[in-house]
Design a protein around this motif. Structure first.
Motif, PDB file in Angstrom:
ATOM      1  N   ARG A 225      10.013 -53.016 -34.089  1.00  0.00           N
ATOM      2  CA  ARG A 225      10.575 -53.249 -32.757  1.00  0.00           C
ATOM      3  C   ARG A 225      11.665 -54.321 -32.792  1.00  0.00           C
ATOM      4  O   ARG A 225      12.696 -54.201 -32.115  1.00  0.00           O
ATOM      5  CB  ARG A 225       9.454 -53.657 -31.802  1.00  0.00           C
ATOM      6  CG  ARG A 225       8.583 -52.475 -31.375  1.00  0.00           C
ATOM      7  CD  ARG A 225       7.353 -52.929 -30.643  1.00  0.00           C
ATOM      8  NE  ARG A 225       6.558 -51.793 -30.177  1.00  0.00           N
ATOM      9  CZ  ARG A 225       5.290 -51.877 -29.791  1.00  0.00           C
ATOM     10  NH1 ARG A 225       4.681 -53.045 -29.799  1.00  0.00           N
ATOM     11  NH2 ARG A 225       4.648 -50.795 -29.398  1.00  0.00           N
ATOM     12  N   ASP A 299      17.551 -44.217 -34.431  1.00  0.00           N
ATOM     13  CA  ASP A 299      16.703 -43.085 -34.059  1.00  0.00           C
ATOM     14  C   ASP A 299      15.522 -42.946 -35.014  1.00  0.00           C
ATOM     15  O   ASP A 299      14.395 -42.667 -34.592  1.00  0.00           O
ATOM     16  CB  ASP A 299      17.525 -41.795 -34.051  1.00  0.00           C
ATOM     17  CG  ASP A 299      18.574 -41.784 -32.950  1.00  0.00           C
ATOM     18  OD1 ASP A 299      18.422 -42.591 -32.009  1.00  0.00           O
ATOM     19  OD2 ASP A 299      19.528 -41.002 -33.040  1.00  0.00           O
ATOM     20  N   VAL A 302      12.925 -45.629 -34.144  1.00  0.00           N
ATOM     21  CA  VAL A 302      12.162 -45.290 -32.938  1.00  0.00           C
ATOM     22  C   VAL A 302      11.152 -44.178 -33.238  1.00  0.00           C
ATOM     23  O   VAL A 302       9.996 -44.222 -32.789  1.00  0.00           O
ATOM     24  CB  VAL A 302      13.127 -44.878 -31.812  1.00  0.00           C
ATOM     25  CG1 VAL A 302      12.354 -44.369 -30.605  1.00  0.00           C
ATOM     26  CG2 VAL A 302      14.003 -46.057 -31.411  1.00  0.00           C
ATOM     27  N   THR A 303      11.569 -43.178 -34.014  1.00  0.00           N
ATOM     28  CA  THR A 303      10.641 -42.111 -34.403  1.00  0.00           C
ATOM     29  C   THR A 303       9.498 -42.663 -35.244  1.00  0.00           C
ATOM     30  O   THR A 303       8.336 -42.244 -35.092  1.00  0.00           O
ATOM     31  CB  THR A 303      11.400 -41.032 -35.183  1.00  0.00           C
ATOM     32  OG1 THR A 303      12.487 -40.542 -34.384  1.00  0.00           O
ATOM     33  CG2 THR A 303      10.483 -39.876 -35.543  1.00  0.00           C
ATOM     34  N   ILE A 305       8.247 -45.675 -35.068  1.00  0.00           N
ATOM     35  CA  ILE A 305       7.335 -46.401 -34.173  1.00  0.00           C
ATOM     36  C   ILE A 305       6.390 -45.425 -33.491  1.00  0.00           C
ATOM     37  O   ILE A 305       5.171 -45.666 -33.395  1.00  0.00           O
ATOM     38  CB  ILE A 305       8.145 -47.205 -33.144  1.00  0.00           C
ATOM     39  CG1 ILE A 305       8.887 -48.364 -33.837  1.00  0.00           C
ATOM     40  CG2 ILE A 305       7.240 -47.752 -32.045  1.00  0.00           C
ATOM     41  CD1 ILE A 305       9.793 -49.135 -32.916  1.00  0.00           C
ATOM     42  N   ARG A 306       6.917 -44.290 -33.010  1.00  0.00           N
ATOM     43  CA  ARG A 306       6.042 -43.295 -32.382  1.00  0.00           C
ATOM     44  C   ARG A 306       5.031 -42.749 -33.380  1.00  0.00           C
ATOM     45  O   ARG A 306       3.857 -42.523 -33.032  1.00  0.00           O
ATOM     46  CB  ARG A 306       6.896 -42.162 -31.810  1.00  0.00           C
ATOM     47  CG  ARG A 306       7.697 -42.557 -30.585  1.00  0.00           C
ATOM     48  CD  ARG A 306       8.152 -41.336 -29.822  1.00  0.00           C
ATOM     49  NE  ARG A 306       9.052 -40.528 -30.619  1.00  0.00           N
ATOM     50  CZ  ARG A 306      10.389 -40.597 -30.540  1.00  0.00           C
ATOM     51  NH1 ARG A 306      10.945 -41.455 -29.693  1.00  0.00           N
ATOM     52  NH2 ARG A 306      11.152 -39.834 -31.283  1.00  0.00           N
ATOM     53  N   SER A 307       5.458 -42.508 -34.621  1.00  0.00           N
ATOM     54  CA  SER A 307       4.534 -41.984 -35.633  1.00  0.00           C
ATOM     55  C   SER A 307       3.431 -42.989 -35.943  1.00  0.00           C
ATOM     56  O   SER A 307       2.259 -42.619 -36.085  1.00  0.00           O
ATOM     57  CB  SER A 307       5.313 -41.638 -36.906  1.00  0.00           C
ATOM     58  OG  SER A 307       6.310 -40.682 -36.646  1.00  0.00           O
ATOM     59  N   LEU A 309       2.300 -45.329 -33.934  1.00  0.00           N
ATOM     60  CA  LEU A 309       1.396 -45.381 -32.782  1.00  0.00           C
ATOM     61  C   LEU A 309       0.461 -44.179 -32.754  1.00  0.00           C
ATOM     62  O   LEU A 309      -0.726 -44.308 -32.425  1.00  0.00           O
ATOM     63  CB  LEU A 309       2.221 -45.450 -31.492  1.00  0.00           C
ATOM     64  CG  LEU A 309       2.982 -46.764 -31.250  1.00  0.00           C
ATOM     65  CD1 LEU A 309       3.828 -46.657 -29.995  1.00  0.00           C
ATOM     66  CD2 LEU A 309       2.021 -47.940 -31.129  1.00  0.00           C
ATOM     67  N   ALA A 310       0.986 -42.990 -33.089  1.00  0.00           N
ATOM     68  CA  ALA A 310       0.117 -41.815 -33.158  1.00  0.00           C
ATOM     69  C   ALA A 310      -0.921 -41.964 -34.262  1.00  0.00           C
ATOM     70  O   ALA A 310      -2.095 -41.590 -34.096  1.00  0.00           O
ATOM     71  CB  ALA A 310       0.964 -40.562 -33.377  1.00  0.00           C
ATOM     72  N   ARG A 313      -3.597 -44.273 -33.082  1.00  0.00           N
ATOM     73  CA  ARG A 313      -4.497 -43.608 -32.141  1.00  0.00           C
ATOM     74  C   ARG A 313      -5.542 -42.764 -32.888  1.00  0.00           C
ATOM     75  O   ARG A 313      -6.726 -42.781 -32.549  1.00  0.00           O
ATOM     76  CB  ARG A 313      -3.692 -42.732 -31.180  1.00  0.00           C
ATOM     77  CG  ARG A 313      -4.492 -42.165 -30.024  1.00  0.00           C
ATOM     78  CD  ARG A 313      -3.639 -41.275 -29.140  1.00  0.00           C
ATOM     79  NE  ARG A 313      -2.416 -41.961 -28.721  1.00  0.00           N
ATOM     80  CZ  ARG A 313      -1.203 -41.623 -29.125  1.00  0.00           C
ATOM     81  NH1 ARG A 313      -1.041 -40.632 -29.967  1.00  0.00           N
ATOM     82  NH2 ARG A 313      -0.155 -42.283 -28.699  1.00  0.00           N
TER      83      ARG A 313
END
Length: 515
Positions: A225, A299, A302-303, A305-307, A309-310, A313
């Motif tokens: 981030r 980009d 950011v991708t 970071i989403r990976s 976080l997934a 989870r």
């Protein structure tokens, strides 16, 4: 991006080779034989001894001196490989051209020693590169895989200094700044590549060691981030600095850098082309246009970071519910240890892993006449089986691939809608730049274009201040136009833009839209 290394010698017409260029492709591949040989650990520690001697300005080493250096390394590193007689190792390395072998007659004390082979060894140029490449792979660690966000201020300062040096005609300063920018971008690209490879390895191994991921996930997310925030902040500033440096004269800049370049075995034309490619790489990284390397890097972050976080989870849900691959295998192992006898264990094994009766017992050979019917199964060649028969028990069919349903009408409608919306946004931005934002009521399309330009300009987080020479201003570009936020004039507290959605009050700011 940095150009590929040129291993030829430009400017020579006699076809001769110099230094590393004397090595053919087979010779260069043979340089790495020591890394795959049976005694590869001994070779590696012997080369480390030569590297230690090189660091101590002891270039030429005799076999006895190399053995003494290996003994010193073994005393410092308890896990070092035991190296016996170094002479066969030295001869093999000289044959592979990792080491250069030369005769040293000064060591002979009498005629007998003079007649005996008395050699000294040193690294060849290509051999030292091969050794360093192996050491880089052996010594690589995950701590090296990190994104560098602290280089952006240095890149911005170097671009500004490059423009000033080019305008002043300082060839040596232009050469230094361009070389520094090229090396910094190369290192940043390599760091980013290693970082995303590390994320991929982490995602593939989270089932085996989730505690490693859970222990470092906060630092990992904070690191990504902070990097993407710094990249978004400096991207417009770096784009402006690149434009300013290009405005000072690209060809003159390239000529200055080539003039100060001290590579003797490069022709003037080759040096000019090399520095022109390096500047093109800098423009490709930071120029304000679509699909620049800085935009792709943002980009990708950011991708990632989403990976992450997934992935967090999935790991958290598996631990909360108590069901994961590790817990299932532990539970199954407990079942096996609780079996009363071998028959129960065999029955459990067949029920769990599905290794029951064979499904291929009646499959014949493709040509039954090649194998006699009385040949035992232990001696006959195995029968080739289809994957579907082994995995699911179904005989493979000869049908072709399934038909792909294409809704061409819906695709054409979506494409037309996308093109129309892009044209509307571009037209609204052009009318906003032509008619200005003040003194009229902006329609819905112009309002959306204005808000998107404000998002880009404010995302840079550059404070707008008054000062000598106009102060600092924030800007952003989209849809082919640029929006600039500047301080209001003295005595003017705010400005107001009237839109169909209402009035937009800008406290202490005035916006200008230009094409």
């Amino acid at each position: 991006m940095p150009p590929a290394p040129d291993l030829s010698v430009p400017g020579t017409d006699d076809g001769g080779a110099f230094g590393i260029d004397a090595f053919t492709l087979d010779d260069r591949l043979r340089l790495f034989h020591f890394a795959a040989a049976e005694k590869r650990h001994e070779y590696l520690w012997l080369l480390r001894a030569f590297d230690r001697g090189r660091a101590n300005y002891q270039v030429l080493l005799h076999a006895s001196e190399a053995a003494a250096l290996i003994g010193g390394l073994a005393a410092e590193n308890p896990g070092a490989a035991a190296v016996g007689d170094v002479q066969p190792l030295l001869d093999a390395l000289a044959e592979w051209r990792v080491l250069d072998r030369s005769y040293d007659g000064t060591r002979a004390a009498n005629l007998a020693e003079y007649r005996n082979r008395h050699y000294v060894y040193q690294f060849t140029q290509a051999g030292y590169r091969a050794y360093r490449a192996v050491e880089d792979v052996v010594g690589a660690a995950l701590e090296d895989a990190q994104l560098s966000r602290l280089v952006f201020p240095d890149i911005l300062a170097d671009l500004a200094a490059l423009a000033e040096a080019n305008a002043a005609g300082d060839a040596e300063e232009v050469y230094r700044k361009l070389g520094r920018l090229d090396s910094v971008l190369n290192e940043m690209a390599q760091r980013a590549a290693r970082f995303y490879l590390m994320l991929g390895d982490l995602a593939r191994t989270n089932d085996a060691r989730p505690e490693v991921f859970l222990a470092h996930k906060d630092a990992l997310l904070a690191h990504m981030r902070e990097f993407t925030a710094e990249l978004g902040r400096y991207a417009p500033l770096l784009a402006q600095a690149v434009e300013k440096a290009a405005a000072s004269g690209v060809e003159r800049m390239v000529e200055y850098a080539a003039e100060a370049d001290e590579r003797l075995f490069r022709s003037p034309a080759a040096r000019l082309d090399d520095w022109r490619q390096r500047w093109a790489g800098i423009v490709h990284w930071f120029a304000e246009r679509e699909h620049s390397e800085a935009e792709r890097l943002q980009d990708a972050t950011v991708t990632a970071i989403r990976s992450v976080l997934a992935l967090l989870r999935r790991v958290t849900e598996a631990r909360r519910g108590g069901v994961s691959r590790e817990s299932q295998l532990r539970h199954l192992a407990q079942w096996f240890t609780s079996c009363a006898g071998d028959d129960d264990a065999h029955a459990l094994f067949q029920a769990v892993f599905g290794l029951g009766a064979p499904r291929h017992i009646a499959v014949p050979y493709a040509d039954p006449e090649l194998i006699a019917g009385r040949t035992s199964w232990w001696e006959a060649e195995p029968v080739e089986l289809a994957r579907t028969l082994v995995q699911s028990g179904r005989t493979p069919s000869l049908k072709g691939p399934g038909r792909i349903e294409r809704n061409d009408a819906e695709r054409a409608r979506l494409r037309a809608t996308q093109v129309r919306e892009q044209a509307e946004r571009r037209g609204a931005a052009v009318s906003l730049a032509r008619d200005g934002a003040y003194g009229r009521v902006l329609d819905e399309a112009e309002t959306r274009a204005l808000f998107s330009l404000l998002d880009v300009a404010l995302a840079a987080r550059v404070p707008v201040t008054r000062g000598v020479g106009g102060g600092a201003a924030a800007s952003g570009s989209a849809h082919g136009v640029r929006l600039t936020l500047t301080p209001t004039q003295p005595g003017e507290s705010f400005t107001t833009v009237r839109t169909v959605r209402g009035d937009l009050h800008l406290d202490g700011l005035r916006l200008e839209v230009s094409g």
